[in-house]
Design a protein around this motif. Structure first.
Motif, PDB file in Angstrom:
ATOM      1  N   GLU A 251       0.803  -1.215   0.000  1.00 47.10           N
ATOM      2  CA  GLU A 251       0.000   0.000   0.000  1.00 47.10           C
ATOM      3  C   GLU A 251       0.843   1.275   0.000  1.00 47.10           C
ATOM      4  N   LYS A 252       2.039   1.235   0.563  1.00 49.73           N
ATOM      5  CA  LYS A 252       2.849   2.445   0.722  1.00 49.73           C
ATOM      6  C   LYS A 252       4.262   2.188   0.224  1.00 49.73           C
ATOM      7  N   VAL A 253       4.755   3.071  -0.665  1.00 49.15           N
ATOM      8  CA  VAL A 253       6.085   2.926  -1.239  1.00 49.15           C
ATOM      9  C   VAL A 253       6.810   4.263  -1.216  1.00 49.15           C
ATOM     10  N   ASP A 254       8.064   4.246  -0.720  1.00 51.40           N
ATOM     11  CA  ASP A 254       8.998   5.362  -0.863  1.00 51.40           C
ATOM     12  C   ASP A 254      10.136   4.843  -1.731  1.00 51.40           C
ATOM     13  N   PHE A 255      10.330   5.466  -2.909  1.00 56.24           N
ATOM     14  CA  PHE A 255      11.204   4.896  -3.935  1.00 56.24           C
ATOM     15  C   PHE A 255      12.155   5.967  -4.451  1.00 56.24           C
ATOM     16  N   TYR A 256      13.473   5.737  -4.236  1.00 51.14           N
ATOM     17  CA  TYR A 256      14.491   6.708  -4.658  1.00 51.14           C
ATOM     18  C   TYR A 256      15.620   5.934  -5.333  1.00 51.14           C
ATOM     19  N   MET A 257      15.972   6.376  -6.542  1.00 49.78           N
ATOM     20  CA  MET A 257      17.041   5.704  -7.262  1.00 49.78           C
ATOM     21  C   MET A 257      17.488   6.585  -8.416  1.00 49.78           C
ATOM     22  N   SER A 258      18.757   6.528  -8.757  1.00 45.88           N
ATOM     23  CA  SER A 258      19.244   7.329  -9.883  1.00 45.88           C
ATOM     24  C   SER A 258      20.163   6.492 -10.765  1.00 45.88           C
ATOM     25  N   SER A 259      20.381   6.965 -11.987  1.00 48.30           N
ATOM     26  CA  SER A 259      21.256   6.271 -12.918  1.00 48.30           C
ATOM     27  C   SER A 259      21.670   7.235 -14.022  1.00 48.30           C
ATOM     28  N   SER A 260      22.851   7.005 -14.572  1.00 51.85           N
ATOM     29  CA  SER A 260      23.325   7.823 -15.696  1.00 51.85           C
ATOM     30  C   SER A 260      23.073   7.129 -17.031  1.00 51.85           C
ATOM     31  N   TYR A 261      22.431   5.964 -17.004  1.00 61.51           N
ATOM     32  CA  TYR A 261      22.176   5.206 -18.231  1.00 61.51           C
ATOM     33  C   TYR A 261      20.711   5.331 -18.627  1.00 61.51           C
ATOM     34  N   GLU A 262      20.465   5.803 -19.830  1.00 57.57           N
ATOM     35  CA  GLU A 262      19.090   6.008 -20.274  1.00 57.57           C
ATOM     36  C   GLU A 262      18.294   4.715 -20.326  1.00 57.57           C
ATOM     37  N   GLU A 263      18.959   3.600 -20.649  1.00 61.43           N
ATOM     38  CA  GLU A 263      18.224   2.336 -20.765  1.00 61.43           C
ATOM     39  C   GLU A 263      17.642   1.879 -19.426  1.00 61.43           C
ATOM     40  N   ASP A 264      18.149   2.427 -18.329  1.00 66.11           N
ATOM     41  CA  ASP A 264      17.613   2.048 -17.030  1.00 66.11           C
ATOM     42  C   ASP A 264      16.216   2.626 -16.797  1.00 66.11           C
ATOM     43  N   GLY A 265      15.819   3.588 -17.600  1.00 67.45           N
ATOM     44  CA  GLY A 265      14.465   4.116 -17.496  1.00 67.45           C
ATOM     45  C   GLY A 265      13.433   3.042 -17.729  1.00 67.45           C
ATOM     46  N   TYR A 266      13.709   2.118 -18.632  1.00 72.00           N
ATOM     47  CA  TYR A 266      12.778   1.025 -18.915  1.00 72.00           C
ATOM     48  C   TYR A 266      12.632   0.115 -17.706  1.00 72.00           C
ATOM     49  N   PHE A 267      13.755  -0.138 -17.021  1.00 74.32           N
ATOM     50  CA  PHE A 267      13.685  -1.009 -15.844  1.00 74.32           C
ATOM     51  C   PHE A 267      12.942  -0.323 -14.695  1.00 74.32           C
ATOM     52  N   VAL A 268      13.033   1.001 -14.591  1.00 81.20           N
ATOM     53  CA  VAL A 268      12.265   1.728 -13.587  1.00 81.20           C
ATOM     54  C   VAL A 268      10.770   1.566 -13.857  1.00 81.20           C
ATOM     55  N   ILE A 269      10.385   1.634 -15.123  1.00 79.73           N
ATOM     56  CA  ILE A 269       8.978   1.415 -15.487  1.00 79.73           C
ATOM     57  C   ILE A 269       8.531   0.032 -15.038  1.00 79.73           C
ATOM     58  N   MET A 271       9.761  -1.710 -12.619  1.00 76.69           N
ATOM     59  CA  MET A 271       9.688  -1.731 -11.161  1.00 76.69           C
ATOM     60  C   MET A 271       8.423  -1.039 -10.659  1.00 76.69           C
ATOM     61  N   LEU A 272       8.073   0.081 -11.275  1.00 77.74           N
ATOM     62  CA  LEU A 272       6.863   0.789 -10.865  1.00 77.74           C
ATOM     63  C   LEU A 272       5.618  -0.056 -11.122  1.00 77.74           C
TER      64      LEU A 272
END
Length: 359
Positions: A251-269, A271-272
């Motif tokens: 029910e509750k999520v606090d999510f913080y993460m960063s990356s310098s690789y654009e392809e990691d945006g897909y993996f964030v999707i 995860m969400l």
């Protein structure tokens, strides 16, 4: 009662024991010199606070602790034990203290281990039928843990576990899953600055009844099986793979993460999308930036959140001020599934203002 007399000594033994419980064990033991009545009161205190920080000689400490244990009232169980040791202590010494604690049905234990060299923590230190709350804080060098754990913990009563600066070193997934499989009542787990063995693509963590999970600054990809998980905090200053096979109760999520690789945006999707049932979502600005790197595919993807009640976006890891301009495509991706959800976006100055307000 004589108002001019010793008011503290006029109190009952039970009340004096309660007062002494707020002091460390060394201070409590020194009260034995006050009078014949005080000589044995400390022996019934249900808490032990043993630390070598204020002892100049490790030899004195290592000799005095067994004396304290043997002098206690053996019929009194232990509610809590705190053990703070430096690198000069041997594992047999630590095992002696913990074995005494376990034999007296200890329920809460804190171990703070300050060592300069790498050390392996054996299974035999963590076998207890009574322990409900365990905090284990190891040492680190260059932000890397020096304490290793290779074996499972047999703690059937454990409900709360907090681990810092420890490396979990396992040869296979089943062995790693076994770390918590013998903690069937575990409800609250915090892993801070820990390292998970990277020999495999994923290290599976199994905790069937876990309710609250906090993972901060940990290294190594993590796969979790926590079907009853309600609250998750996951913070990483750099990208790290995270996946779960069942988060239907989340029910509750606090999510913080960063990356310098654009392809990691897909993996964030991806995860969400695992957080589809979440009602309260808090993300860092870096998550938005990673989603921006995937603007080409986001418009074609449905919003994963159909139960969202609130979305909160906080500034990122970097100290520099960032303006939170969120593209409409990302807003749609996050909110179209729950159009009535409230949205709060905070700048770094907003956060500083909140901290000063409640300081």
């Amino acid at each position: 009662m004589n108002p001019e007399g010793d008011r503290l000594s006029s109190l009952s033994d039970d009340l004096i024991i309660k007062i002494l419980s707020f002091n460390d064990t060394k201070q409590a033991v020194t009260t034995s010199i006050l009078s014949s009545r005080w000589r044995n009161i400390w022996k019934s205190i249900p808490h032990l606070d043993l630390s070598s920080d204020d002892i100049t000689s490790l030899n004195i400490f290592s000799l005095s602790v067994p004396h304290v244990l043997s002098s206690r009232n053996d019929e009194i169980d232990l509610s809590s034990v705190k053990l703070g040791v430096r690198g000069g202590f041997s594992l047999p010494f630590v095992k002696t203290v913990l074995s005494y604690a376990y034999s007296h049905n200890v329920q809460k234990m804190t171990i703070i281990w300050s060592c300069e060299n790498k050390i392996k923590i054996p299974l035999s230190l963590f076998i207890s039928q009574s322990l409900k709350d365990l905090t284990l804080i190891g040492s680190s060098r260059h932000n890397r843990p020096l304490c290793k754990i290779k074996s499972s913990w047999d703690l059937p009563a454990l409900t709360t576990l907090h681990v810092e600066h420890v490396k979990f070193n396992y040869k296979n997934h089943d062995e790693y899953g076994g770390l918590f499989s013998q903690c069937p009542n575990l409800k609250n787990l915090t892993l801070y600055n820990c390292t998970i063995n990277r020999h495999f693509s994923n290290a599976k963590m199994v905790a069937h009844h876990l309710k609250n999970l906090t993972v901060v600054d940990c290294r190594g990809p993590l796969l979790i099986h926590t079907p009853e998980l309600v609250s998750l905090m996951y913070k990483k200053p750099f990208f790290n793979r995270f996946s779960a096979d069942d988060l239907s109760c989340l029910e509750k999520v606090d999510f913080y993460m960063s990356s310098s690789y654009e392809e990691d945006g897909y993996f964030v999707i991806q995860m969400l999308q695992q957080f589809r049932n979440v009602k309260y979502l808090t993300i860092g600005l870096e998550i938005v930036e990673l989603l921006e790197s995937s603007l080409g595919i986001i418009p074609n993807m449905p919003s994963p959140f159909t139960k969202l009640k609130s979305l909160t976006i906080y500034p990122g890891w970097e100290e520099g001020e960032k303006k939170a301009n969120i593209p409409i495509e990302i807003k749609d991706f996050l909110l179209n599934g729950s159009p009535s959800a409230t949205v709060s976006i905070y700048s770094r100055e907003d956060v500083k203002g909140l901290k000063s307000k409640f300081a």
